[in-house]
Design a protein around this motif. Structure first.
Motif, short mmCIF file in Angstrom:
data_model
loop_
_atom_site.label_atom_id
_atom_site.label_comp_id
_atom_site.label_asym_id
_atom_site.label_seq_id
_atom_site.Cartn_x
_atom_site.Cartn_y
_atom_site.Cartn_z
N GLU A 114 0.83 -1.21 0.00
CA GLU A 114 0.00 0.00 0.00
C GLU A 114 0.86 1.26 0.00
OE1 GLU A 114 -3.94 -1.76 2.34
OE2 GLU A 114 -2.21 -1.00 3.49
N ASN A 115 1.95 1.26 0.75
CA ASN A 115 2.88 2.39 0.72
C ASN A 115 3.42 2.61 -0.69
OD1 ASN A 115 4.16 3.79 3.40
ND2 ASN A 115 3.20 1.83 3.92
N LEU A 116 3.81 1.53 -1.34
CA LEU A 116 4.37 1.65 -2.68
C LEU A 116 3.33 2.17 -3.67
CD1 LEU A 116 6.55 -1.58 -2.85
CD2 LEU A 116 7.34 0.77 -2.55
N ARG A 117 2.13 1.66 -3.58
CA ARG A 117 1.08 2.12 -4.50
C ARG A 117 0.80 3.61 -4.32
NH1 ARG A 117 -1.52 -1.48 -7.52
NH2 ARG A 117 -1.33 -3.71 -7.05
N LEU A 118 0.87 4.10 -3.08
CA LEU A 118 0.68 5.53 -2.84
C LEU A 118 1.77 6.34 -3.54
CD1 LEU A 118 -0.40 5.74 0.91
CD2 LEU A 118 -1.75 6.40 -1.09
N GLY A 119 2.99 5.79 -3.56
CA GLY A 119 4.08 6.49 -4.23
C GLY A 119 3.86 6.65 -5.72
N GLY A 120 3.04 5.78 -6.30
CA GLY A 120 2.78 5.83 -7.74
C GLY A 120 1.50 6.56 -8.10
N ARG B 64 1.21 8.15 -11.55
CA ARG B 64 1.43 7.33 -12.74
C ARG B 64 0.11 6.78 -13.27
NH1 ARG B 64 5.33 9.12 -14.73
NH2 ARG B 64 5.30 7.34 -16.13
N PRO B 65 0.00 6.58 -14.59
CA PRO B 65 -1.18 5.91 -15.14
C PRO B 65 -1.34 4.53 -14.52
CG PRO B 65 0.13 6.90 -16.89
CD PRO B 65 0.95 7.01 -15.64
N HIS B 66 -2.58 4.12 -14.31
CA HIS B 66 -2.86 2.85 -13.62
C HIS B 66 -2.15 1.68 -14.29
CE1 HIS B 66 -5.04 0.00 -11.13
NE2 HIS B 66 -5.34 -0.69 -12.22
N GLY B 67 -2.05 1.71 -15.59
CA GLY B 67 -1.44 0.61 -16.32
C GLY B 67 0.06 0.48 -16.12
N GLU B 68 0.70 1.51 -15.54
CA GLU B 68 2.14 1.47 -15.33
C GLU B 68 2.52 1.04 -13.92
OE1 GLU B 68 3.94 5.15 -16.39
OE2 GLU B 68 3.14 5.16 -18.44
N ILE B 69 1.54 0.92 -13.03
CA ILE B 69 1.84 0.62 -11.62
C ILE B 69 2.51 -0.74 -11.47
CG2 ILE B 69 0.85 0.22 -9.34
CD1 ILE B 69 0.90 3.14 -10.18
N ALA B 70 2.01 -1.74 -12.16
CA ALA B 70 2.57 -3.09 -12.03
C ALA B 70 4.04 -3.12 -12.44
CB ALA B 70 1.76 -4.08 -12.86
N GLY B 71 4.37 -2.42 -13.53
CA GLY B 71 5.76 -2.37 -13.98
C GLY B 71 6.65 -1.66 -12.99
N SER B 72 6.14 -0.58 -12.38
CA SER B 72 6.91 0.14 -11.37
C SER B 72 7.13 -0.73 -10.13
CB SER B 72 6.20 1.44 -10.98
OG SER B 72 6.16 2.34 -12.07
N ALA C 19 9.46 6.42 -3.44
CA ALA C 19 9.83 7.53 -4.34
C ALA C 19 10.02 7.03 -5.77
CB ALA C 19 11.11 8.19 -3.83
N LEU C 20 10.59 5.84 -5.93
CA LEU C 20 10.81 5.29 -7.27
C LEU C 20 9.51 4.97 -7.99
CD1 LEU C 20 13.84 2.90 -6.62
CD2 LEU C 20 13.87 5.05 -7.90
N MET C 21 8.45 4.72 -7.23
CA MET C 21 7.15 4.41 -7.85
C MET C 21 6.64 5.56 -8.70
SD MET C 21 6.07 1.31 -7.27
CE MET C 21 4.33 1.52 -7.67
N ALA C 22 7.10 6.77 -8.43
CA ALA C 22 6.70 7.93 -9.24
C ALA C 22 7.45 7.98 -10.57
CB ALA C 22 6.94 9.22 -8.47
N LYS C 23 8.35 7.03 -10.76
CA LYS C 23 9.19 6.96 -11.97
C LYS C 23 9.92 8.28 -12.20
CE LYS C 23 9.09 4.67 -16.46
NZ LYS C 23 8.23 4.12 -17.55
N PRO C 24 10.69 8.73 -11.22
CA PRO C 24 11.35 10.04 -11.33
C PRO C 24 12.53 10.02 -12.28
CG PRO C 24 12.10 8.93 -9.36
CD PRO C 24 11.03 8.05 -9.96
N ARG C 25 12.79 11.17 -12.86
CA ARG C 25 14.04 11.37 -13.58
C ARG C 25 15.12 11.89 -12.62
NH1 ARG C 25 12.96 15.31 -18.20
NH2 ARG C 25 11.20 15.97 -16.91
#
Length: 245
Positions: free
Chosen positions: A97-103, A106-114, A149-155
């Motif tokens: 749940e913590n990780l999902r909040l970090g994303g 992101r579009p829902h379809g990208e959450i699993a990949g993150s 933080a990485l779940m947001a797919k940051p640059r």
């Protein structure tokens, strides 16, 4: 090419000037270490980049676009994410749940990949995915904070004291993971009191003292500097002077 450009940044807490004209650049795919004692302004700098503090003056540009006045949520959407000092995970939520909040940006379809990416960086989180974050060890919570933080797919990934309060063996594991993260193309700005570990990881470094940059250079050069050796790696100054001298 530079990814982050900061020019003459000044930040106040009431009447106290915490940052006194900071200017720095971070190039794409670099790891930059920010060093300094407690009260030097390191966390203030990170919070200002993240949009949590509004500067009194100066500018911040990210990938050529001004972000000085943007709120924190818009800055995350542009590609900057922070793992804060003290980890600050949501203790009553599970690891997943913590990780999902970090994303959340992101579009829902990208959450699993993150999620797959984060779990590959920190396998311990995969083992603990259903566990409440508040029951994790300090090292596991730090992994979770970085993973969130990485779940947001940051640059640009901002890391504030990732080694704080952790055993040396855990610090080494986390820094190995940071090196792997950087190899995927994520630019890293690292605030860290463990100067030796930070400079061994980084490409370049900046040293802050009472709100000013007093020293900058290639990481190898700083690691071999007598001033850095004296101030941060266990030496003693015979004159008692600071790096500002």
């Amino acid at each position: 090419m530079s990814l982050l450009d900061i020019a003459d940044l000044r930040v106040n807490y009431g009447q106290i000037e915490a940052l006194k004209g900071i200017s720095l650049t971070v190039s794409k795919r670099e790891i930059i270490a920010i060093l300094g004692a407690n009260g030097a302004g390191k966390t203030t700098l990170m919070r200002t980049i993240s949009g949590l503090l509004l500067p009194r003056s100066g500018t911040i540009h990210f990938d050529g676009v001004g972000i000085t006045k943007l709120g924190a949520d818009r800055i995350v959407r542009r590609g900057i994410a922070q793992s804060p000092e003290g980890r600050r995970v949501f203790g009553t939520l599970t690891v997943l749940e913590n990780l999902r909040l970090g994303g959340f940006t992101r579009p829902h379809g990208e959450i699993a990949g993150s999620l797959d990416f984060v779990m590959s960086m920190f396998p311990r989180l995969a083992e603990r995915r259903g566990q409440f974050a508040g029951t994790l060890s300090g090292g596991e919570q730090q992994m979770l904070a970085i993973g969130r933080a990485l779940m947001a797919k940051p640059r640009l990934l901002l890391l504030d004291e990732p080694s704080l309060g952790l055993a040396p063996i855990i610090v080494q594991a986390i820094f190995r993971s940071l090196r792997q993260i950087a190899r995927t193309g994520v630019t890293v700005l690292l605030v860290e009191q463990n100067a030796r570990m930070a400079l061994k990881l980084a490409d370049r470094g900046y040293v802050l003292e009472v709100g000013r940059i007093v020293l900058t250079g290639e990481a190898d050069t700083l690691l071999g500097s007598s001033e850095i050796q004296t101030a941060y790696l266990g030496g003693e100054r015979s004159d008692g002077a600071s790096l500002l001298s």
